[in-house]
Design an enzyme around this catalytic site. Structure first.
Site, mmCIF file in Angstrom:
data_model
loop_
_atom_site.group_PDB
_atom_site.id
_atom_site.type_symbol
_atom_site.label_atom_id
_atom_site.label_comp_id
_atom_site.label_asym_id
_atom_site.label_seq_id
_atom_site.Cartn_x
_atom_site.Cartn_y
_atom_site.Cartn_z
ATOM 1 N N LYS A 204 34.800 45.121 40.131
ATOM 2 C CA LYS A 204 34.417 46.171 41.090
ATOM 3 C C LYS A 204 32.984 46.648 40.877
ATOM 4 O O LYS A 204 32.402 46.486 39.812
ATOM 5 C CB LYS A 204 35.435 47.318 41.038
ATOM 6 C CG LYS A 204 36.719 46.916 41.794
ATOM 7 C CD LYS A 204 37.658 48.047 42.063
ATOM 8 C CE LYS A 204 38.814 47.508 42.913
ATOM 9 N NZ LYS A 204 39.925 48.468 43.021
ATOM 10 N N ARG A 238 45.561 44.544 38.007
ATOM 11 C CA ARG A 238 45.314 43.626 39.130
ATOM 12 C C ARG A 238 43.960 42.970 38.883
ATOM 13 O O ARG A 238 42.931 43.652 38.878
ATOM 14 C CB ARG A 238 45.313 44.440 40.427
ATOM 15 C CG ARG A 238 45.122 43.621 41.697
ATOM 16 C CD ARG A 238 45.153 44.541 42.914
ATOM 17 N NE ARG A 238 44.918 43.805 44.128
ATOM 18 C CZ ARG A 238 43.703 43.491 44.587
ATOM 19 N NH1 ARG A 238 42.632 43.878 43.929
ATOM 20 N NH2 ARG A 238 43.578 42.805 45.708
HETATM 21 C C1 8Y7 Z 1 42.930 47.453 44.729
HETATM 22 C C2 8Y7 Z 1 43.941 46.990 45.568
HETATM 23 C C3 8Y7 Z 1 42.006 46.190 46.196
HETATM 24 C C4 8Y7 Z 1 43.308 48.343 43.679
HETATM 25 C C5 8Y7 Z 1 45.596 48.121 44.446
HETATM 26 C C6 8Y7 Z 1 39.065 44.736 45.209
HETATM 27 C C7 8Y7 Z 1 44.018 45.518 47.574
HETATM 28 C C8 8Y7 Z 1 39.299 45.573 46.373
HETATM 29 N N1 8Y7 Z 1 41.732 46.947 45.122
HETATM 30 N N2 8Y7 Z 1 45.255 47.300 45.448
HETATM 31 N N3 8Y7 Z 1 43.343 46.199 46.495
HETATM 32 N N4 8Y7 Z 1 44.650 48.641 43.580
HETATM 33 N N5 8Y7 Z 1 46.871 48.470 44.272
HETATM 34 O O1 8Y7 Z 1 37.908 44.815 44.708
HETATM 35 O O2 8Y7 Z 1 42.518 48.856 42.900
HETATM 36 O O3 8Y7 Z 1 39.931 43.973 44.749
HETATM 37 S S1 8Y7 Z 1 40.855 45.313 47.176
#
Ligand code: 8Y7
Length: 269
Positions: A204, A238
């Site tokens: 990020k 994640r």
């Molecule tokens: C997150 C996410 C994204 C997160 C959850 C990226 C879909 C942006 N970030 N879902 N999604 N938590 N639960 O940089 O922090 O991956 S998208």
């Protein structure tokens, strides 16, 4: 949780067929690298990303969910805010709904309850297109925690089982670097909500803000953040870089001090 994006901006070669093939191969690879959940997304939630229609999103994600379901025994999460996509994804084999809007879209809460899937409720201030313009909080930890507590109660009220609810402070979603760092430092304070905590920090832009590094060079910082998130109480991280993250987390787990949430969580997926 390994990230699997099926969007034209992640698959620069264009064709949807190639994107699907590539996605399946990457999913298998992530499972081999140690992923316990695959999170499939067909719509980019990055700031400034274009909206995607239901048909387009379904076209991207459903064939990949089916292919993974038929190939590897791994729980599948669908990253969406749209009730129609939740429905088709769960029918295709997804056991979890990862919603950056925490089921606030029209019909999403009732649909998730009806489907009986696990849900990840994420905090976001504003909407993806504009959320990074001027994020403002009095007490970021208290406000995010209040929001997640309220969304968790809304889930319980429509009959979603407590053990199927996961919470996520939503790093980078309507937050400055200072907000993100504060949330991570105080992650343990989210444990009062009695739900497993999911954290997404992988690659990020807060890493760029601190270290001045482009997207392709954020691996080491991402791994450090994944390890820290687990130490501060995250049950699920994640990530894009599954192998590096798993090795780092397993090694730190060998040192001890970590409660085991995963076994109880696995039973609801
Ligand atoms: C997150 C996410 C994204 C997160 C959850 C990226 C879909 C942006 N970030 N879902 N999604 N938590 N639960 O940089 O922090 O991956 S998208």
């Amino acid at each position: 949780m390994g990230i699997l994006n099926i969007t034209p901006d992640s698959f620069y070669d264009g064709g949807l067929f190639l994107a699907r093939e590539r996605a399946l191969r990457r999913a298998i690879e992530m499972v081999e690298e140690g992923a316990n959940i695959i999170d499939i997304g067909g719509e980019s939630t990055r700031p400034g990303a274009a909206a995607v229609s239901v048909t387009e999103e379904l076209d991207r994600v459903v064939p990949v969910i089916e292919a993974i379901r038929d190939t590897v025994p791994v729980p599948i999460s669908i990253d969406t805010s749209k009730p129609e996509v939740m429905r088709e994804a769960v029918a295709a084999g997804a056991g979890m709904i990862n919603d950056v809007r925490a089921l606030r879209a029209e019909g999403a809460l009732a649909t998730a309850a009806e489907l009986g899937a696990a849900v990840c409720l994420m905090h976001m201030q504003g909407e993806p297109r504009t959320m990074q313009e001027n994020p403002t909080y009095g007490d970021v930890v208290a406000e995010v925690r209040e929001f997640l507590g309220a969304r968790r109660r809304a889930c319980l009220e429509v009959g979603i089982a407590a053990e199927k609810i996961i919470i996520d402070p939503g790093f980078g979603f309507g937050k400055t670097v200072a907000h993100n760092l504060t949330l991570l430092r105080h992650l343990a304070e989210f444990k009062v909500l009695a739900a497993p905590i999911l954290v997404g920090l992988s690659r990020k832009s807060m890493i760029d803000k601190v270290l001045r590094l482009p997207l392709g060079e954020r691996l080491h910082a991402s791994v450090a953040l994944a390890v820290l998130a687990v130490q501060y109480g995250a049950s699920i991280v994640r990530v894009h870089d599954v192998r590096a993250s798993c090795e780092a987390i397993r090694m730190t787990e060998a040192v001890g001090q970590r409660p085991e949430y995963m076994s109880s969580l696995a039973s609801c997926l």
